[in-house]
Design a protein around this motif. Sequence first.
Motif, PDB file in Angstrom:
ATOM      1  N   LEU A 349       0.804  -1.222   0.000  1.00 26.18           N
ATOM      2  CA  LEU A 349       0.000   0.000   0.000  1.00 26.18           C
ATOM      3  C   LEU A 349       0.839   1.276   0.000  1.00 26.18           C
ATOM      4  O   LEU A 349       0.359   2.344   0.356  1.00 26.18           O
ATOM      5  CB  LEU A 349      -0.990   0.011   1.181  1.00 26.18           C
ATOM      6  N   TYR A 350       2.078   1.159  -0.450  1.00 29.89           N
ATOM      7  CA  TYR A 350       2.915   2.351  -0.644  1.00 29.89           C
ATOM      8  C   TYR A 350       2.255   3.298  -1.641  1.00 29.89           C
ATOM      9  O   TYR A 350       1.627   2.874  -2.624  1.00 29.89           O
ATOM     10  CB  TYR A 350       4.292   1.926  -1.164  1.00 29.89           C
ATOM     11  N   GLN A 479      -6.856   2.757   9.792  1.00 24.71           N
ATOM     12  CA  GLN A 479      -6.261   1.895   8.770  1.00 24.71           C
ATOM     13  C   GLN A 479      -6.013   0.488   9.314  1.00 24.71           C
ATOM     14  O   GLN A 479      -6.132  -0.493   8.574  1.00 24.71           O
ATOM     15  CB  GLN A 479      -4.974   2.510   8.209  1.00 24.71           C
ATOM     16  N   ASN A 480      -5.684   0.379  10.613  1.00 21.25           N
ATOM     17  CA  ASN A 480      -5.458  -0.944  11.189  1.00 21.25           C
ATOM     18  C   ASN A 480      -6.764  -1.681  11.458  1.00 21.25           C
ATOM     19  O   ASN A 480      -6.762  -2.890  11.630  1.00 21.25           O
ATOM     20  CB  ASN A 480      -4.653  -0.840  12.483  1.00 21.25           C
ATOM     21  N   GLY A 481      -7.871  -0.963  11.493  1.00 24.40           N
ATOM     22  CA  GLY A 481      -9.157  -1.594  11.712  1.00 24.40           C
ATOM     23  C   GLY A 481      -9.899  -1.921  10.436  1.00 24.40           C
ATOM     24  O   GLY A 481     -11.056  -2.332  10.477  1.00 24.40           O
ATOM     25  N   THR A 482      -9.224  -1.748   9.301  1.00 25.00           N
ATOM     26  CA  THR A 482      -9.874  -1.951   8.006  1.00 25.00           C
ATOM     27  C   THR A 482      -9.270  -3.156   7.304  1.00 25.00           C
ATOM     28  O   THR A 482      -8.076  -3.168   6.991  1.00 25.00           O
ATOM     29  CB  THR A 482      -9.702  -0.708   7.110  1.00 25.00           C
ATOM     30  N   ARG A 488      -8.639   0.195   2.828  1.00 20.04           N
ATOM     31  CA  ARG A 488      -7.452   0.524   3.621  1.00 20.04           C
ATOM     32  C   ARG A 488      -6.433   1.316   2.806  1.00 20.04           C
ATOM     33  O   ARG A 488      -5.749   2.199   3.330  1.00 20.04           O
ATOM     34  CB  ARG A 488      -6.816  -0.761   4.153  1.00 20.04           C
ATOM     35  N   GLY A 489      -6.314   1.009   1.518  1.00 17.36           N
ATOM     36  CA  GLY A 489      -5.318   1.653   0.671  1.00 17.36           C
ATOM     37  C   GLY A 489      -5.388   3.175   0.697  1.00 17.36           C
ATOM     38  O   GLY A 489      -4.386   3.846   0.946  1.00 17.36           O
ATOM     39  N   PRO A 490      -6.559   3.777   0.447  1.00 16.96           N
ATOM     40  CA  PRO A 490      -6.649   5.239   0.512  1.00 16.96           C
ATOM     41  C   PRO A 490      -6.332   5.809   1.891  1.00 16.96           C
ATOM     42  O   PRO A 490      -5.788   6.905   2.002  1.00 16.96           O
ATOM     43  CB  PRO A 490      -8.105   5.508   0.114  1.00 16.96           C
ATOM     44  N   LEU A 491      -6.675   5.069   2.943  1.00 16.56           N
ATOM     45  CA  LEU A 491      -6.350   5.538   4.289  1.00 16.56           C
ATOM     46  C   LEU A 491      -4.835   5.579   4.502  1.00 16.56           C
ATOM     47  O   LEU A 491      -4.289   6.543   5.054  1.00 16.56           O
ATOM     48  CB  LEU A 491      -6.989   4.627   5.340  1.00 16.56           C
ATOM     49  N   VAL A 492      -4.154   4.531   4.040  1.00 17.42           N
ATOM     50  CA  VAL A 492      -2.699   4.477   4.187  1.00 17.42           C
ATOM     51  C   VAL A 492      -2.035   5.532   3.305  1.00 17.42           C
ATOM     52  O   VAL A 492      -1.046   6.155   3.711  1.00 17.42           O
ATOM     53  CB  VAL A 492      -2.184   3.065   3.849  1.00 17.42           C
ATOM     54  N   GLU A 493      -2.585   5.769   2.122  1.00 19.40           N
ATOM     55  CA  GLU A 493      -2.038   6.814   1.250  1.00 19.40           C
ATOM     56  C   GLU A 493      -2.151   8.183   1.930  1.00 19.40           C
ATOM     57  O   GLU A 493      -1.203   8.975   1.935  1.00 19.40           O
ATOM     58  CB  GLU A 493      -2.780   6.834  -0.086  1.00 19.40           C
TER      59      GLU A 493
END
Length: 540
Positions: A349-350, A479-482, A488-493
């Motif tokens: 998810l970089y 992000q850890n709860g998804t 999750r990808g957009p949250l990590v971005e």
Amino acid sequence: MRFSHPSPVRRRATVPAALLCGALLLAGCGANASSSAGGDAGEPVEGGELTFALASAPTCADPQQVATNDSLYPARQLVDSLTDQDPETGEIVPWLAESWEVNEDATVYTFTLRDDATFSDGTPVDAEALRLNLDGIAALGARAPLGHSYLTGYRSTEVRDTHTAEVAFDRPNAQFLQATTTPALGLLAPATLERSPGDRCTEVVGSGPFVLEEYRVNSSVTQVRREDYAWGSSLWEAPGAARLERLTFEVIAESGVRTGGLSSGQVDAIGGVAPQDEATLEASGLTPHRRANPGLPFSLFPQLERPLVSDPAVRRAVSLAIDRQEIVDTVLSPSYRPATSSLASTTDLYADHSALLTHDPETAASLLAEAGWREGPDGVLTKDGEPLRLTLVWGANFGPNQPALELIQQQLRAVGIDVVLRTVTAAEYNGVREEGDYDYAWSNTTRTDPDILRAAFSDTLANFSRVDDPALEELLNEQNGTVDPEVRGPLVERLQGELLEKGYLVPVFELTTVLGYGGDVHELDFEASSRLQFHDTWHG
């Protein structure tokens, strides 16, 4: 969700050179990049010894209590994990767990363990042993720097039957399954868990393919093959006992001495190959083997309770003053690449945020001027009579650290920021971070899952940077709860971008693990986290 692999296919956990070069394309990866020695080497040889030279001393033999690569290389060989991760695909596959189920909100993980694994003292690897290990890691707290963060929200492990355990969390923990692939959650014998944490650093019993014979502090670690080992990761090529009879890790701190030892045959393989030694190895016919590390790039981490770096203008100016490409070109090698985000480019998810990591000393100077900093008589900026002088602490566990930091020191001085470098040993580093008597710390961490960001910045975990940001904390936990990667990808971005915009870290370059070994060493494989697995390795 149920995951089951009743008949795993055994295969080598290696990364093809072509795939690796794709990851390193911007760094000019060459044709020699590889993840494993071997090739067309004929039939594997059983038995023999291998000596591997480490760049820094392991701080402890217990994988649950260490975080540095040079500590984890030997510790990894002593323990098995519940699962493993394919470095080519990222797939989670069986090891001690034959199958597993995850509920919809990732709060309950149920593992079914194989029924034939034992620790080297003869006790069974069963559901009760799993419970004791997870309870023990939770109790270790900060002494388990990686595992403790993986168990955020850990509630309990319930033994359902002899080989079935249910691991429960009080909140969603999406990263936990990947965490079960790591040595930080590797299983130790119940008798070892009864020892004090200090005693476990020199006497540890696991269920892995090697058994600890001797741990000599700051000198060497010797391990011997476990002859009755009859299980292992479904990624491994050869079932049963390891091929090598004996495995020795020697500490040789000086890079040139390690390279010379390999060339002369005094050691069989070396880690921590310095950039300037890569060409030397190639000229000697000893091709370096490379794999880009996922996780956090080598970065500057501010201690936000310090007055100078509590100023966002100072933090932003520090990032803008750094010329990352010059650092790679000057003190590293084409095996490395400049950082382009809060995460290394090989991490799950970089997202590319290179626009936030540009080199712009003019804007840096302008930001500092707007914040009231004026040039002093020695060229160092001052405000209210105080110089803009930052203390930067770093650990001497990676050869290029010093020249890279000295160049950063020069780049920051060019915009009026004076940097004082403070060197500590790897063993001292975490204690210094906890004390907080510094402005910036130099660090990196390897992991394939982006939750490594929560481990670094959550105010419920180590949080050495003293971040106090409720909005960031909410995003870290969200992000850890998804579970769904599409969500999750957009949250990590977004998380990667916010960390850069707020100056909570200043990424500089991505770490690449570079090894050296000759043509008589085969099947020395990288795990997904770019750490080493010696089960299939043979020498001859």
